[in-house]
Design a protein around this motif. Structure first.
Motif, PDB file in Angstrom:
ATOM      1  N   CYS A 121      61.153  13.798  91.564  1.00  0.00           N
ATOM      2  CA  CYS A 121      60.191  12.846  92.099  1.00  0.00           C
ATOM      3  C   CYS A 121      59.689  11.928  90.984  1.00  0.00           C
ATOM      4  O   CYS A 121      59.523  12.360  89.835  1.00  0.00           O
ATOM      5  N   ASP A 122      59.437  10.690  91.334  1.00  0.00           N
ATOM      6  CA  ASP A 122      58.673   9.828  90.442  1.00  0.00           C
ATOM      7  C   ASP A 122      57.214  10.259  90.507  1.00  0.00           C
ATOM      8  O   ASP A 122      56.782  10.899  91.472  1.00  0.00           O
ATOM      9  N   CYS A 123      56.449   9.903  89.483  1.00  0.00           N
ATOM     10  CA  CYS A 123      55.029  10.264  89.466  1.00  0.00           C
ATOM     11  C   CYS A 123      54.234   9.091  88.902  1.00  0.00           C
ATOM     12  O   CYS A 123      54.402   8.727  87.733  1.00  0.00           O
ATOM     13  N   THR A 124      53.401   8.499  89.724  1.00  0.00           N
ATOM     14  CA  THR A 124      52.578   7.389  89.271  1.00  0.00           C
ATOM     15  C   THR A 124      51.391   7.913  88.463  1.00  0.00           C
ATOM     16  O   THR A 124      51.085   9.111  88.478  1.00  0.00           O
ATOM     17  N   PRO A 138      55.353  15.292  92.896  1.00  0.00           N
ATOM     18  CA  PRO A 138      55.369  14.383  91.751  1.00  0.00           C
ATOM     19  C   PRO A 138      54.702  14.970  90.511  1.00  0.00           C
ATOM     20  O   PRO A 138      55.202  14.792  89.392  1.00  0.00           O
ATOM     21  N   GLU A 142      56.557  15.658  86.939  1.00  0.00           N
ATOM     22  CA  GLU A 142      56.092  15.100  85.665  1.00  0.00           C
ATOM     23  C   GLU A 142      55.841  16.218  84.655  1.00  0.00           C
ATOM     24  O   GLU A 142      56.049  16.033  83.447  1.00  0.00           O
TER      25      GLU A 142
END
Length: 331
Positions: A121-124, A138, A142
């Motif tokens: 997953c991407d993680c903002t 996410p 990370e």
């Protein structure tokens, strides 16, 4: 004798992890806030340092005092926690730091999901600090990236990724929901057609994976862990029924039938729209094996019977299910 510092260590995964390391000759120090009953309070092989893992200073002091060979982190829920822990363990020259990540860290729907192939997953920035179910995957992803970065700096950091965990002392009560339904009802509503596939993992197998990865794993690597066989949701009901010696009929209900009870497929614990299956070959190569369901399910059921958990808050109430069953009877 080797020494484990377990961040957490008293509730579910941590509790079984401590037992696993004790069974293999380790001394153990627990590091947690002391908010939960310590099941090892009378065990002279286990000491307890009280503190808040989100405080870098308190964690650093705990590591310095324990001087551990291995640190297992069962409650790192934010990337900053993993970064702080890997920095501290690197400075202390700890032999192995093992982070409990999650199968939810995967950001691509593949069957099976493989550690070195399936995207995370991407993680903002916002997700990294947001305490919500939507940001859980996410955040875990990370945390994995923090493990990889730490290994590049020379820290012996590794990650273990379990899917949904079940077993004795499971405070989430997700599996208890289905045990309770089987124990108390002749007919159990199963969402969909029963073929929903969401791999689970027995908690003792997570614990053994954490120890084996600490002892045999490679820095900077992530390892999936899960049951060797992944039953469908309908099969899980059957396995629980076998373990309880109950005669139960699994009644399958699709979206239209569930609507009669004001329910949706995802209201049921253990239902996932897409199949979720993790490849286990990387962990098996280290010598790990999973516990057969003929052992894991009865042990889980036995502890459920002794507990006061029902899991009823984790899924639909019985009245809603009865409405669904009534509709199905006349169709």
């Amino acid at each position: 004798m080797s020494h484990l510092l377990c961040i957490g260590g008293t509730r579910f995964i941590g509790r079984h992890t401590v037992e696993e390391f004790l069974d293999h000759g380790y001394e153990v120090t627990l590091f947690n806030r002391g908010n939960h009953t310590n099941p090892f309070a009378d065990d002279d092989r286990v000491s307890h340092t009280e503190g808040d893992r989100t405080s870098e200073g308190e964690l650093r002091l705990a590591v310095e005092r324990a001087d551990p060979d291995v640190v297992v982190d069962t409650c790192a829920y934010f990337p900053r926690d993993v970064r702080a822990a890997t920095d501290i363990c690197g400075e202390a020259d700890v032999d192995a730091y093992v982070y409990v990540s999650s199968g939810a860290a995967y950001g691509a729907e593949r069957v099976p999901k493989r550690e070195d192939e399936t995207a995370l997953c991407d993680c903002t920035t916002e997700q990294a600090t947001e305490d919500s179910a939507a940001s859980y995957g996410p955040r875990k992803a990370e945390g994995d990236r923090a493990i990889f970065e730490a290994a590049e700096r020379g820290v012996n950091a590794m990650s273990v990724r379990p899917p949904v965990v079940y077993g004795p002392h499971d405070y989430t009560e997700r599996f208890d929901y289905w045990i309770d339904r089987v124990l108390n009802n002749d007919r159990v509503v199963v969402p969909g057609d029963g073929t929903n596939l969401w791999q689970k993992v027995y908690v003792e197998d997570v614990a053994s994976a954490l120890r084996i990865v600490a002892e045999e794993g490679e820095p900077g690597e992530a390892y999936n862990v899960g049951d060797e066989h992944a039953p469908t949701l309908g099969e899980w009901v059957e396995r629980i029924a076998d373990a309880t010696d109950e005669e139960v009929e699994a009644v399958y209900a699709g979206p239209r039938e569930l609507e009669a009870g004001g329910l949706e497929l995802t209201d049921f614990p253990g239902y996932r729209p897409a199949p979720h299956l993790l490849s286990l070959s990387k962990l098996r190569a280290l010598g790990w094996e999973s516990t057969p369901h003929e052992e894991s399910v009865p042990a889980t059921v036995a502890e459920h019977r002794e507990s006061d958990r029902t899991g009823r808050e984790e899924g639909p109430d019985r009245e809603a299910e009865e409405r669904v069953l009534s509709i199905l009877e006349v169709m």
